[in-house]
Design a protein around this motif. Structure first.
Motif, PDB file in Angstrom:
ATOM      1  N   VAL A 340      14.213  19.080  27.990  1.00  0.00           N
ATOM      2  CA  VAL A 340      14.822  19.692  29.174  1.00  0.00           C
ATOM      3  C   VAL A 340      14.563  18.845  30.411  1.00  0.00           C
ATOM      4  CG1 VAL A 340      14.747  21.696  30.703  1.00  0.00           C
ATOM      5  CG2 VAL A 340      14.710  22.022  28.238  1.00  0.00           C
ATOM      6  N   MET A 341      13.361  18.307  30.550  1.00  0.00           N
ATOM      7  CA  MET A 341      13.036  17.497  31.712  1.00  0.00           C
ATOM      8  C   MET A 341      13.805  16.178  31.707  1.00  0.00           C
ATOM      9  SD  MET A 341       8.938  18.273  32.139  1.00  0.00           S
ATOM     10  CE  MET A 341       8.805  17.446  33.722  1.00  0.00           C
ATOM     11  N   SER A 342      14.044  15.643  30.519  1.00  0.00           N
ATOM     12  CA  SER A 342      14.835  14.412  30.416  1.00  0.00           C
ATOM     13  C   SER A 342      16.276  14.656  30.848  1.00  0.00           C
ATOM     14  CB  SER A 342      14.798  13.876  28.980  1.00  0.00           C
ATOM     15  OG  SER A 342      13.491  13.514  28.618  1.00  0.00           O
ATOM     16  N   LEU A 343      16.842  15.802  30.419  1.00  0.00           N
ATOM     17  CA  LEU A 343      18.204  16.145  30.827  1.00  0.00           C
ATOM     18  C   LEU A 343      18.304  16.317  32.338  1.00  0.00           C
ATOM     19  CD1 LEU A 343      19.569  18.691  28.186  1.00  0.00           C
ATOM     20  CD2 LEU A 343      20.545  16.476  28.794  1.00  0.00           C
ATOM     21  N   GLU A 371      21.070  33.618  24.071  1.00  0.00           N
ATOM     22  CA  GLU A 371      21.358  33.311  22.670  1.00  0.00           C
ATOM     23  C   GLU A 371      20.377  34.020  21.740  1.00  0.00           C
ATOM     24  OE1 GLU A 371      23.143  31.977  19.361  1.00  0.00           O
ATOM     25  OE2 GLU A 371      23.892  31.786  21.415  1.00  0.00           O
ATOM     26  N   ALA A 372      19.111  34.028  22.105  1.00  0.00           N
ATOM     27  CA  ALA A 372      18.106  34.682  21.261  1.00  0.00           C
ATOM     28  C   ALA A 372      18.316  36.194  21.234  1.00  0.00           C
ATOM     29  CB  ALA A 372      16.704  34.346  21.782  1.00  0.00           C
ATOM     30  N   LEU A 373      18.763  36.786  22.346  1.00  0.00           N
ATOM     31  CA  LEU A 373      19.011  38.230  22.389  1.00  0.00           C
ATOM     32  C   LEU A 373      20.158  38.627  21.462  1.00  0.00           C
ATOM     33  CD1 LEU A 373      18.621  38.923  26.231  1.00  0.00           C
ATOM     34  CD2 LEU A 373      17.089  39.713  24.424  1.00  0.00           C
ATOM     35  N   LYS A 374      21.133  37.752  21.334  1.00  0.00           N
ATOM     36  CA  LYS A 374      22.235  38.045  20.410  1.00  0.00           C
ATOM     37  C   LYS A 374      21.732  38.064  18.966  1.00  0.00           C
ATOM     38  CE  LYS A 374      25.093  34.802  21.772  1.00  0.00           C
ATOM     39  NZ  LYS A 374      26.324  33.991  21.829  1.00  0.00           N
ATOM     40  N   ARG A 375      20.753  37.239  18.677  1.00  0.00           N
ATOM     41  CA  ARG A 375      20.225  37.156  17.311  1.00  0.00           C
ATOM     42  C   ARG A 375      19.260  38.304  17.003  1.00  0.00           C
ATOM     43  NH1 ARG A 375      18.743  30.638  16.969  1.00  0.00           N
ATOM     44  NH2 ARG A 375      20.724  29.878  17.872  1.00  0.00           N
ATOM     45  N   PHE A 376      18.627  38.836  18.044  1.00  0.00           N
ATOM     46  CA  PHE A 376      17.644  39.912  17.839  1.00  0.00           C
ATOM     47  C   PHE A 376      18.023  41.086  18.743  1.00  0.00           C
ATOM     48  CE2 PHE A 376      15.580  35.947  16.744  1.00  0.00           C
ATOM     49  CZ  PHE A 376      14.966  36.245  15.540  1.00  0.00           C
ATOM     50  N   PRO A 377      18.979  41.913  18.300  1.00  0.00           N
ATOM     51  CA  PRO A 377      19.478  43.014  19.136  1.00  0.00           C
ATOM     52  C   PRO A 377      18.410  44.048  19.486  1.00  0.00           C
ATOM     53  CG  PRO A 377      20.332  43.160  16.884  1.00  0.00           C
ATOM     54  CD  PRO A 377      19.681  41.820  17.017  1.00  0.00           C
ATOM     55  N   ASP A 378      17.356  44.173  18.677  1.00  0.00           N
ATOM     56  CA  ASP A 378      16.296  45.128  19.018  1.00  0.00           C
ATOM     57  C   ASP A 378      15.612  44.758  20.337  1.00  0.00           C
ATOM     58  OD1 ASP A 378      16.821  46.543  16.764  1.00  0.00           O
ATOM     59  OD2 ASP A 378      15.025  45.940  15.655  1.00  0.00           O
ATOM     60  N   VAL A 379      15.485  43.461  20.599  1.00  0.00           N
ATOM     61  CA  VAL A 379      14.843  43.009  21.834  1.00  0.00           C
ATOM     62  C   VAL A 379      15.749  43.289  23.032  1.00  0.00           C
ATOM     63  CG1 VAL A 379      13.770  41.029  22.995  1.00  0.00           C
ATOM     64  CG2 VAL A 379      13.637  41.228  20.513  1.00  0.00           C
ATOM     65  N   ALA A 517      12.725  31.370  18.553  1.00  0.00           N
ATOM     66  CA  ALA A 517      14.119  30.966  18.766  1.00  0.00           C
ATOM     67  C   ALA A 517      14.297  30.360  20.153  1.00  0.00           C
ATOM     68  CB  ALA A 517      15.033  32.174  18.582  1.00  0.00           C
ATOM     69  N   ILE A 518      13.684  30.980  21.187  1.00  0.00           N
ATOM     70  CA  ILE A 518      13.753  30.417  22.540  1.00  0.00           C
ATOM     71  C   ILE A 518      13.090  29.049  22.583  1.00  0.00           C
ATOM     72  CG2 ILE A 518      12.950  30.719  24.914  1.00  0.00           C
ATOM     73  CD1 ILE A 518      13.313  33.703  24.591  1.00  0.00           C
ATOM     74  N   LYS A 519      11.956  28.915  21.930  1.00  0.00           N
ATOM     75  CA  LYS A 519      11.239  27.637  21.873  1.00  0.00           C
ATOM     76  C   LYS A 519      12.118  26.557  21.254  1.00  0.00           C
ATOM     77  CE  LYS A 519       7.515  25.604  19.072  1.00  0.00           C
ATOM     78  NZ  LYS A 519       6.831  24.716  20.026  1.00  0.00           N
ATOM     79  N   ASP A 520      12.764  26.859  20.115  1.00  0.00           N
ATOM     80  CA  ASP A 520      13.603  25.863  19.430  1.00  0.00           C
ATOM     81  C   ASP A 520      14.796  25.454  20.286  1.00  0.00           C
ATOM     82  OD1 ASP A 520      11.903  25.951  17.277  1.00  0.00           O
ATOM     83  OD2 ASP A 520      13.135  27.373  16.132  1.00  0.00           O
ATOM     84  N   LEU A 521      15.430  26.411  20.975  1.00  0.00           N
ATOM     85  CA  LEU A 521      16.587  26.106  21.811  1.00  0.00           C
ATOM     86  C   LEU A 521      16.208  25.233  23.008  1.00  0.00           C
ATOM     87  CD1 LEU A 521      18.255  29.627  21.758  1.00  0.00           C
ATOM     88  CD2 LEU A 521      19.195  27.540  20.738  1.00  0.00           C
ATOM     89  N   LEU A 522      15.014  25.433  23.553  1.00  0.00           N
ATOM     90  CA  LEU A 522      14.595  24.627  24.696  1.00  0.00           C
ATOM     91  C   LEU A 522      14.138  23.235  24.282  1.00  0.00           C
ATOM     92  CD1 LEU A 522      12.607  27.360  26.662  1.00  0.00           C
ATOM     93  CD2 LEU A 522      14.775  26.330  27.343  1.00  0.00           C
ATOM     94  N   GLU A 523      13.507  23.125  23.138  1.00  0.00           N
ATOM     95  CA  GLU A 523      13.042  21.814  22.688  1.00  0.00           C
ATOM     96  C   GLU A 523      14.191  20.949  22.181  1.00  0.00           C
ATOM     97  OE1 GLU A 523       8.387  22.752  21.508  1.00  0.00           O
ATOM     98  OE2 GLU A 523       9.885  22.624  19.903  1.00  0.00           O
ATOM     99  N   ASP A 524      15.342  21.579  21.857  1.00  0.00           N
ATOM    100  CA  ASP A 524      16.537  20.827  21.449  1.00  0.00           C
ATOM    101  C   ASP A 524      17.741  21.480  22.120  1.00  0.00           C
ATOM    102  OD1 ASP A 524      18.435  19.264  20.288  1.00  0.00           O
ATOM    103  OD2 ASP A 524      18.060  19.925  18.224  1.00  0.00           O
ATOM    104  N   PRO A 525      17.987  21.183  23.393  1.00  0.00           N
ATOM    105  CA  PRO A 525      19.041  21.869  24.153  1.00  0.00           C
ATOM    106  C   PRO A 525      20.439  21.711  23.559  1.00  0.00           C
ATOM    107  CG  PRO A 525      17.596  20.619  25.623  1.00  0.00           C
ATOM    108  CD  PRO A 525      17.244  20.215  24.235  1.00  0.00           C
ATOM    109  N   LEU A 529      24.722  24.104  23.009  1.00  0.00           N
ATOM    110  CA  LEU A 529      26.131  23.712  23.015  1.00  0.00           C
ATOM    111  C   LEU A 529      26.774  23.918  21.648  1.00  0.00           C
ATOM    112  CD1 LEU A 529      25.824  20.380  25.045  1.00  0.00           C
ATOM    113  CD2 LEU A 529      26.545  22.616  25.887  1.00  0.00           C
ATOM    114  N   LEU A 530      25.983  23.686  20.604  1.00  0.00           N
ATOM    115  CA  LEU A 530      26.526  23.772  19.247  1.00  0.00           C
ATOM    116  C   LEU A 530      26.411  25.169  18.661  1.00  0.00           C
ATOM    117  CD1 LEU A 530      25.062  20.410  17.870  1.00  0.00           C
ATOM    118  CD2 LEU A 530      27.371  20.844  18.736  1.00  0.00           C
ATOM    119  N   ASP A 531      25.705  26.063  19.350  1.00  0.00           N
ATOM    120  CA  ASP A 531      25.525  27.442  18.884  1.00  0.00           C
ATOM    121  C   ASP A 531      24.873  27.485  17.506  1.00  0.00           C
ATOM    122  OD1 ASP A 531      25.577  30.167  19.008  1.00  0.00           O
ATOM    123  OD2 ASP A 531      27.664  30.373  18.356  1.00  0.00           O
ATOM    124  N   ILE A 532      23.761  26.737  17.380  1.00  0.00           N
ATOM    125  CA  ILE A 532      23.041  26.708  16.098  1.00  0.00           C
ATOM    126  C   ILE A 532      21.552  26.962  16.327  1.00  0.00           C
ATOM    127  CG2 ILE A 532      24.678  25.193  14.953  1.00  0.00           C
ATOM    128  CD1 ILE A 532      22.838  22.854  15.542  1.00  0.00           C
TER     129      ILE A 532
END
Length: 532
Positions: A340-343, A371-379, A517-525, A529-532
């Motif tokens: 994220v800091m590089s971007l 994105e993580a909230l969509k994957r975990f609706p209970d949260v 999930a939040i950790k993975d999305l931030l470490e690979d932004p 974009l790819l929704d993965i």
């Protein structure tokens, strides 16, 4: 014309006081505002000053007697006026004719002591501070019938904060002890009954009246050695002596019978003539040597009391409510912020030109959380009574600190927002929050909250859920730390993340996986974009 000398108005919590010391005798000249008498209550020592210049003509409430708020203590006559003689009390006063004059003269040596003795007092526990509910009678220093001097310690009451002393209201003896050692007592509870003139007073039956009556008490100071050695000390003076840790034997008393008064102690403090000598060092001093007297505090200690704002009251109410109603747990993880800091470093100038706003970290976190909230609706759900409400949208509240307190404006439909829109809206929220221009509708609702203590330097914290939401994400300070990367130690910019969640709704597994999930999305932004 006589002027009444009255006790001051006592505070609401003070029922009565005790006349601790008269600083003037009948017949003494008094200047206006000069200290005449001290009244000791269970909270403070009150000073009574002369309302005008004159001569003290009569004392109506003697030392050791109790008095009520605004009670008349004595009278003040015009300057030069003679004091009114007490019947059968003043040896130098001649009776004014009449058949009873001679018997009064003959009875003089015996009449004063019975007039001042035989009174029964109730010995009560002092008023405890507001935070103290009860105390324990730890020690009785006197037994029933044992001679006691006025202001001598009768008992100690131990509370969870301090040890309070109960002193004798007059010369005399204990008639009955009603609360034994080890028993619990409440504020102002009756501890014992006390008889004036019995025991301690009887031992002085050969005393002459007037000023000489204090002499035997001064010479018999061994009974009060626990506190004042061989000197009689007024209550107000005793408190000052304890506060300044002074040697009583070095203070010259100017009161009646050598009594040490408050002004005597103040003079000794000013001159520095009554300091205790440093004790010789002893081996095995134990707890007593360790418990050195607290140093005297000098200078002003200002305090300011202001009413709590409605916003602060609402914040407090909601946070306490969350802790009392939610089964709140917190899970932690850490994220490598290198990508994220590089971007940001690579595109910050281009981003600023294109969107007229700076590229910050919050945009990445809001999008990752969406994105993580969509994957975990209970949260992303909320609890309404016994119902669970699942939200098909992501409205994320962002905590903003202001001078008035913390507010949480809400970003609506964050899943459809671009990072530039998130950054612009957050900047606008922050500016309007500090100006107090946020609308109520902008702070209502929300399915999830993000708070960033890192901007203030917080390395790790436990955020509190914003009800009726069931989870909150806490961001923290980015700090370079050594981490293992592919078997090698590297210095990376790391941030601790925390998710507090309501265990009534969210299982630990889902909370942990949501944070990962939040950790993975931030470490690979690129995943955003790819929704993965």
């Amino acid at each position: 014309m006589a002027t009444e000398i009255k006790a001051p108005s006592f505070p609401e919590s003070v029922a009565e006081g005790t006349v601790a010391a008269w600083h003037k005798k009948p017949g003494d000249s008094v200047e206006r505002d000069e200290l005449i008498v001290e009244i000791e209550t269970d909270k403070v020592v009150l000073e009574v000053v002369a309302p005008e210049a004159g001569t003290l003509s009569e004392i109506k409430v003697e030392e050791g007697d109790t008095c009520q708020s605004e009670q008349v203590l004595g009278t003040l006559g015009e300057a030069g006026e003679k004091a009114e003689p007490k019947s059968g009390a003043d040896a130098g006063s001649k009776p004014q004719g009449g058949q009873d004059s001679e018997p009064e003269q003959k009875a003089e040596p015996q009449t004063e002591k019975p007039a001042a003795s035989g009174q029964t007092y109730e010995v009560k526990a002092p008023s405890f501070p507001e935070s103290v509910q009860e105390g324990t009678v730890s020690t009785w220093h006197k037994k029933v019938g044992e001679a006691v001097k006025r202001d001598e310690v009768l008992a100690d009451i131990e509370t969870d904060k301090v040890v309070l002393e109960v002193v004798a209201p007059a010369d005399g003896s204990l008639s009955e002890i009603k609360v034994q050692e080890g028993e619990q007592v409440e504020s102002e509870a009756l501890l014992a009954t006390f008889a004036e003139g019995e025991g301690g007073a009887a031992s002085g039956s050969a005393e002459s009246r007037g000023d000489q009556s204090e002499a035997p008490a001064a010479s018999g100071g061994d009974e009060g050695e626990e506190k004042v050695g061989d000197k009689i000390v007024a209550p107000a003076a005793r408190k000052l002596i304890a506060e300044h840790d002074l040697d009583v034997s070095k203070i010259e008393g100017t009161g009646k019978g050598g009594r040490v008064l408050k002004e005597d102690v103040q003079k000794a403090v000013k001159e520095g003539s009554a300091k205790k000598s440093a004790p010789a060092a002893k081996s095995g001093g134990g707890a007593k040597s360790a418990a050195a007297a607290a140093p005297a505090i000098e200078g002003e200690r200002p305090e300011k009391r202001v009413p709590m704002s409605r916003l602060r009251q609402t914040i407090a109410k909601r946070l306490v409510q969350a802790q009392q109603t939610a089964a709140m747990l917190t899970t932690y993880n850490e994220v490598d912020m290198t990508a994220v800091m590089s971007l940001r470093a690579q595109y910050k100038d281009t981003f600023l030109k294109a969107h007229d706003t700076k590229l910050g970290f919050m945009g990445f976190f809001v999008k990752a959380a969406s994105e993580a909230l969509k994957r975990f609706p209970d949260v992303n759900a909320s609890i309404d009574g016994t119902d669970i409400v699942y939200h098909g949208y992501q409205d994320i509240g962002v905590a903003v600190s202001t001078d008035r307190g913390l507010v949480v404006p809400v970003l609506r439909d964050t899943d459809s927002m671009k990072i530039a829109d998130v950054e612009k809206t957050i900047v606008d929220f922050g500016k309007r929050a500090r100006d107090g221009k946020l609308g109520i509708d902008e702070m209502q609702g929300g399915t999830f909250t993000i708070t960033n203590g890192g901007i203030f330097g917080s390395l790790m914290s436990t955020p509190i859920i914003n009800p009726p939401q069931t989870a909150i994400l806490g961001m923290h300070k980015i700090q370079e730390r050594p981490v293992a990367v592919n078997g090698k130690v590297e210095i990376r910019p790391m941030m601790y993340l925390a998710v507090s969640y309501d265990h009534r709704m969210i299982d630990g597994k889902d909370a942990v996986q949501f944070l990962v999930a939040i950790k993975d999305l931030l470490e690979d932004p690129a995943r955003l974009l790819l929704d993965i």
